[in-house]
Design a protein around this motif. Structure first.
Motif, PDB file in Angstrom:
ATOM      1  N   VAL A  34      75.799  43.254  41.042  1.00  0.00           N
ATOM      2  CA  VAL A  34      74.450  42.709  41.171  1.00  0.00           C
ATOM      3  C   VAL A  34      74.423  41.685  42.303  1.00  0.00           C
ATOM      4  N   ILE A  35      73.496  41.867  43.258  1.00  0.00           N
ATOM      5  CA  ILE A  35      73.382  40.941  44.387  1.00  0.00           C
ATOM      6  C   ILE A  35      72.051  40.201  44.400  1.00  0.00           C
ATOM      7  N   ASP A  63      74.346  46.304  44.488  1.00  0.00           N
ATOM      8  CA  ASP A  63      74.852  46.848  45.746  1.00  0.00           C
ATOM      9  C   ASP A  63      75.704  48.070  45.431  1.00  0.00           C
ATOM     10  N   VAL A  64      75.444  49.187  46.135  1.00  0.00           N
ATOM     11  CA  VAL A  64      76.195  50.431  45.915  1.00  0.00           C
ATOM     12  C   VAL A  64      77.015  50.709  47.169  1.00  0.00           C
ATOM     13  N   THR A 121      77.192  38.876  47.944  1.00  0.00           N
ATOM     14  CA  THR A 121      77.158  37.417  48.041  1.00  0.00           C
ATOM     15  C   THR A 121      78.175  36.710  47.151  1.00  0.00           C
ATOM     16  N   ASN A 122      79.325  37.337  46.918  1.00  0.00           N
ATOM     17  CA  ASN A 122      80.404  36.716  46.147  1.00  0.00           C
ATOM     18  C   ASN A 122      79.943  36.202  44.780  1.00  0.00           C
ATOM     19  N   GLY A 123      79.201  37.037  44.101  1.00  0.00           N
ATOM     20  CA  GLY A 123      78.775  36.683  42.759  1.00  0.00           C
ATOM     21  C   GLY A 123      77.451  35.960  42.683  1.00  0.00           C
TER      22      GLY A 123
END
Length: 464
Positions: free
Chosen positions: A317-318, A306-307, A374-376
Motif C-alpha cells: 500500500v502506497i 503498488d504492483v 514510499t518505504n511504508g
C-alpha cells in the motif's frame, strides 16, 4: 499453491498462448452463437451456458460486412480509448433506491490550478428494483447499460438521454455488465455457472474472459467463438475477478483476500486486506511506470497498492484515497485530456471515482500518487470534486467519455464530429438543445440497439 490449481494450470496458459484447450465435455454443453458486426443479432442469446450473454449493439448507418475496426489506443485503465482523449467526463451511479444518477464533470484552470466540477445531468428511477451494475461503452461513451435485481438489462443512449430497450435474457439478478467494444455488451447474472455468476473480466485483447461464481469455480471463455474452454476449482467463492491492464496477470477477490495469479495459473501473491473488500481494480500510473491496484473496502477508504513489474515482489500500500464516512462500494477510472496549464507540461491525467454508502460520489486525481514506493508511508489523497446524493445507498459506478475537442478543420463533408454535436447551440437552454437533437433526422449518431428489446417504447428520462 493448492494442488487443484497446479493440476489445471496448463488449461489457462495454453489458451492464452493461442493453443485451444481440449475440454470436450464442457464444450459439448456450450454451443452459443456470439453476435458479430454485420450479422443478425441473436433473438434470445443463451451464450456462455446462461451465465454470461453477449448482446449486439450496432449503428444503423454502419454497412453490413464491414472490415476490421480501426485500431485505437489504450488509456491508463486498459480500456480501448478514442484519440484524442475526452476533455470532460460523465459519472453514472446506481443505488438501492432504484435511482440512477448522472453527473457531468468538467476541468478548468483558475489561478494556474486545475479546478474539477460536477453538476447533475439526470436523476430518475431506472428500474423497479435496486440497480446492481452499470457500464458505459468505450470510444465516445455513447451507450449506457444498467442491470438490476429485476433481472433486466436496460440500454440507454447516454448523449440523447433515451432508453433504447430492455434485454430480458436472464433469470436472476444482474451482477455484472461490461462493454468489450462499442458494439457488444457482456452481461452476467445469478442464473449461470452452477449458481450465481459474481463477476466477469475481459482480457485486454478482447479475446477471452474469466468468470467466478458461487460454484467456487474459475471459468474461462473464448469470446471469439462464444465457448467455454477451461475451468478450475478455486476452493472458495470468488466474488470478483480482474485482469491487470497489461493482461499479464489477474486476481480473484474473496471477502478481504486478494489472490494474484499469472496467466499460467501460478499463485503469485496473496494479499490480506485489513477490512472487507467491496471492489478492486487495476490501473496504470499517471506518473512513472507500472500499475497500481485499487481496493475499495469497509474501512471507508480506497487503498492503493503498488504492483511491481517484477512478479516476485509483493504489492504494498502506497496511498489512501480518503474522505468517505462509510464503506466504499465501487471504483472506476478514466483518462482525460487537461486544458493548458501555465508553466506545466501536463496534458492528461487519470481520474478515479468512488461511491460510498454515505451517499457521496467523489473524484480524485491520480497524478498525485508518488512515483515510487514510499518505504511504508502512505500518501493520503483528498477528493478534487464531490457530489452528495443526500442519503442514497449507492451500489455501482462507471465513468464515461464526455466531449472531445476536435478542430473545425477536422470536419469532413460538412458533418459534425463528436464533441461538437453534443454541445448546446449558443443561447439555447440545455432542454432546447436536447429537444432539437432528438428531432433531427439523418444524424450520423442515430444509432440503434439490435435484438430483442428494441421493440420496447423509448422512454426519455428527466434532467435533474
Amino acid at each position: 499453491m493448492p494442488s487443484s490449481l497446479a493440476a489445471r494450470k496448463g488449461a489457462l496458459a495454453s489458451k492464452l498462448s493461442s493453443r485451444p484447450a481440449k475440454k470436450a465435455k464442457l464444450e459439448a454443453k456450450l454451443k452459443p452463437k456470439v453476435a458479430r458486426k454485420g450479422t443478425p443479432p441473436p433473438k434470445a442469446s443463451k451464450a456462455f451456458n446462461g451465465s454470461e450473454k453477449v448482446h449486439n449493439v450496432t449503428p444503423k448507418s454502419e454497412p453490413k460486412g464491414k472490415g476490421k475496426a480501426k485500431a485505437v489506443a489504450e488509456d491508463t485503465t486498459g480500456r480501448a480509448q478514442a484519440t484524442p482523449l475526452p476533455t470532460s467526463f460523465k459519472v453514472i451511479a446506481g443505488s438501492y433506491e432504484k435511482l440512477l444518477y448522472g453527473l457531468e464533470g468538467t476541468v478548468s484552470v483558475e489561478d494556474s490550478d486545475l479546478k474539477f466540477k460536477l453538476k447533475p445531468l439526470f436523476i430518475f428511477p431506472a428500474h423497479i428494483s435496486c440497480i446492481k451494475a452499470v457500464a458505459a461503452s468505450p470510444n465516445g461513451g455513447k451507450w449506457l447499460a444498467t442491470g438490476s435485481a429485476d433481472e433486466i438489462v436496460k440500454v440507454w443512449d447516454l448523449r440523447r438521454r433515451k432508453e433504447i430497450g430492455g434485454l430480458m435474457h436472464h433469470e436472476g439478478s444482474i451482477t455484472h455488465l461490461e462493454f468489450p467494444s462499442r458494439s457488444h455488451l457482456l452481461s452476467a447474472s445469478e442464473d449461470g455457472h452452477k449458481g450465481s455468476v459474481n463477476s466477469v473480466a475481459i482480457h485486454p485483447s478482447g479475446k477471452v474472459a474469466l468468470s467466478v461464481g458461487k460454484d467456487r469455480t474459475l471459468r474461462m471463455w473464448d469470446l471469439m467463438r462464444g465457448k467455454g474452454t477451461a475451468s478450475t476449482k478455486l476452493g472458495k467463492e470468488g466474488e470478483l475477478v480482474r485482469w491487470s491492464v497489461d493482461g499479464s496477470r489477474f486476481l480473484v477477490q474473496t471477502q478481504s483476500t486478494i489472490d494474484i495469479y499469472s496467466t499460467d495459473m501460478d499463485l503469485l501473491h496473496t494479499i490480506i486486506h485489513p477490512s472487507r473488500l467491496h471492489d478492486v481494480k487495476f490501473c496504470k500510473r499517471v506518473n512513472g511506470e507500472g500499475e497500481v491496484l485499487f481496493a475499495a473496502a469497509e474501512d471507508k477508504k480506497l487503498s492503493v497498492y503498488d504492483v511491481p513489474s517484477d512478479e516476485d515482489t509483493p504489492p504494498t500500500v502506497i496511498a489512501e484515497l480518503i474522505g468517505h464516512t462509510n464503506r466504499v462500494k465501487a471504483v472506476d477510472a478514466l483518462q482525460i485530456a487537461l486544458p493548458s496549464i501555465p508553466n506545466s507540461s501536463r496534458t492528461s491525467t487519470t481520474l478515479v471515482s468512488t461511491i460510498s454508502s454515505d451517499g457521496k460520489i467523489r473524484i480524485y486525481d491520480l497524478a498525485s500518487l508518488p512515483t515510487v514506493p514510499t518505504n511504508g508511508e502512505k500518501t493520503q489523497l483528498t477528493p478534487v470534486a464531490e457530489y452528495d446524493t443526500k442519503g442514497s445507498r449507492l451500489t455501482c459506478v462507471t465513468l464515461a467519455d464526455g466531449d472531445i475537442a476536435i478542430p473545425q478543420a477536422a470536419n469532413v463533408n460538412g458533418k459534425r464530429k463528436r464533441g461538437e454535436q453534443d454541445k448546446d447551440e449558443e443561447g439555447e437552454s440545455e432542454e432546447e438543445a436536447w429537444s432539437a437533437q432528438e428531432e433531427s433526422e439523418g444524424d450520423e449518431d442515430e444509432d440503434e440497439l439490435e435484438g430483442e428489446g428494441e421493440e420496447e417504447d423509448e422512454g426519455e428520462y428527466e434532467s435533474a
